[in-house]
Design an enzyme around this catalytic site. Structure first.
Site, mmCIF file in Angstrom:
data_model
loop_
_atom_site.group_PDB
_atom_site.id
_atom_site.type_symbol
_atom_site.label_atom_id
_atom_site.label_comp_id
_atom_site.label_asym_id
_atom_site.label_seq_id
_atom_site.Cartn_x
_atom_site.Cartn_y
_atom_site.Cartn_z
ATOM 1 N N HIS A 49 0.831 -1.218 0.000
ATOM 2 C CA HIS A 49 0.000 0.000 0.000
ATOM 3 C C HIS A 49 0.865 1.267 0.000
ATOM 4 O O HIS A 49 0.368 2.351 0.306
ATOM 5 C CB HIS A 49 -0.960 0.009 1.201
ATOM 6 C CG HIS A 49 -2.107 -0.952 1.033
ATOM 7 N ND1 HIS A 49 -2.987 -1.281 2.040
ATOM 8 C CD2 HIS A 49 -2.535 -1.650 -0.056
ATOM 9 C CE1 HIS A 49 -3.904 -2.144 1.592
ATOM 10 N NE2 HIS A 49 -3.632 -2.385 0.324
ATOM 11 N N GLY A 63 -2.279 -8.852 12.755
ATOM 12 C CA GLY A 63 -2.926 -7.559 12.937
ATOM 13 C C GLY A 63 -3.610 -6.993 11.717
ATOM 14 O O GLY A 63 -3.482 -5.815 11.440
ATOM 15 N N THR A 64 -4.345 -7.825 11.013
ATOM 16 C CA THR A 64 -5.119 -7.302 9.872
ATOM 17 C C THR A 64 -6.529 -7.873 9.885
ATOM 18 O O THR A 64 -6.722 -9.054 10.184
ATOM 19 C CB THR A 64 -4.420 -7.585 8.525
ATOM 20 O OG1 THR A 64 -5.252 -7.096 7.470
ATOM 21 C CG2 THR A 64 -4.112 -9.056 8.305
ATOM 22 N N SER A 65 -7.494 -7.022 9.525
ATOM 23 C CA SER A 65 -8.875 -7.499 9.452
ATOM 24 C C SER A 65 -9.093 -8.335 8.197
ATOM 25 O O SER A 65 -10.113 -9.014 8.077
ATOM 26 C CB SER A 65 -9.838 -6.303 9.444
ATOM 27 O OG SER A 65 -9.542 -5.460 8.343
#
Ligand code: OAD
Length: 272
Positions: free
Chosen positions: A127, A219-221
């Site tokens: 990103h 730590g990611t949805s």
């Protein structure tokens, strides 16, 4: 209160990590939460404060500049200031430690450079990065910022949140990262909604996912495509997928808790 960590799951995860020849760490905002950078979708996250329909697209940001410049200044400050102040936490350092023991590719959705600062050497920023300035079309890298430059920009943007002429003061404040200069227009190297992912990082990330035998998703949805497909690519190619996150969910192996707590314990159990 978080449920206690499943000791058996930790043992199995440690075993997979120890045996793996090639590891991919797929990280999201949660890995930097303990460095003081808010996540996107948890309470107090960026998208709960600033609607993504506006602030996650370049067109929305341009519209906000003319309609509500003070609010835009507040958003830009909310993004930049915590990154400028952040230091790597035990989770970033534990990931770097795995990289000293075996080949690790970190595929991160984060734009904060904390993996690199913790010592990880192969980091793919799918990103983009808040520290990189590129030409308007994103094709040409113009320069890399230092942390102290980012801090100075954050301070100037903070002042643009108040008083009159917010837009003019915001535009001056962000000139090092966005605007028009003698070499043409420039902007931060960020991937917003609707943009293609950063290259060559994305192609390299797909390759690394297909070639690894152990993937840690931290730590990611896992809600934002196409980046969120990385664990599935690894799993389809035969890798063991271990999830580290305090949220609800169920992967093959789910270590429930904060990354800064779980990762050092996992690494210690795998290698000490
Ligand atoms: P999210 O905010 O969607 O998810 C954060 C995840 O981190 C959640 O699953 C939390 O449970 C978890 N979490 C919170 N604190 C944690 C901690 N201390 N340790 C471990 N996990 C923790 O953030 P992302 O998944 O990174 O993209 O969001 C993905 C993308 O959505 C971002 O890269 C950004 C955003 O829109 C773009 O803007 C293109």
């Amino acid at each position: 209160m978080n449920a206690p960590l499943d000791n058996e799951a930790l043992n199995i995860a440690a075993w997979h990590l120890r045996e793996a020849k090639r590891v991919v760490v797929f990280s999201g905002a949660g890995v930097s939460a303990e460095s003081g950078i808010p996540t996107f979708r948890d309470d107090g996250g960026f998208w709960t404060e600033f609607p993504p329909e506006i602030y996650a697209t370049w067109n929305g940001i341009l519209r906000a500049a003319t309609k509500e410049p003070r609010r835009l200044a507040a958003f830009v400050h909310a993004v930049i200031a915590p990154i400028a102040d952040a230091e790597p936490n035990p989770a970033h350092r534990a990931i770097a430690e795995v990289g000293r023991r075996k080949p690790v590719t970190v595929v991160t959705q984060n734009i904060d450079r904390l993996h690199q600062r913790a010592g990880s050497t192969r980091v793919l920023e799918v990103h983009g990065s808040m520290y990189e300035v590129v030409s308007l079309n994103g094709k040409k890298s113009k320069r890399t910022l230092t942390q102290s430059q980012l801090k100075r920009i954050a301070e100037r943007v903070r002042r643009a949140k108040y008083g009159v002429l917010s837009l003019a003061r915001l535009l001056v404040a962000i000139r090092p990262i966005a605007g028009v200069g003698i070499t043409g227009a420039h902007r931060p190297n960020l991937v917003l909604f609707g943009d293609s992912l950063a290259e060559p990082d994305w192609s390299d990330a797909l390759k690394a996912a297909k070639e690894c035998d152990c993937l840690l998703s931290v730590g990611t949805s896992g809600l934002v495509l196409p980046a969120a497909m990385i664990p599935a690519y690894a799993k389809d190619a035969g890798a063991n997928v271990i999830t580290i996150d305090p949220g609800e969910g169920g992967g093959d192996i789910w270590l429930r808790g904060k990354a800064g707590d779980i990762l050092p314990r996992l690494v210690a159990r795998a290698f000490d």
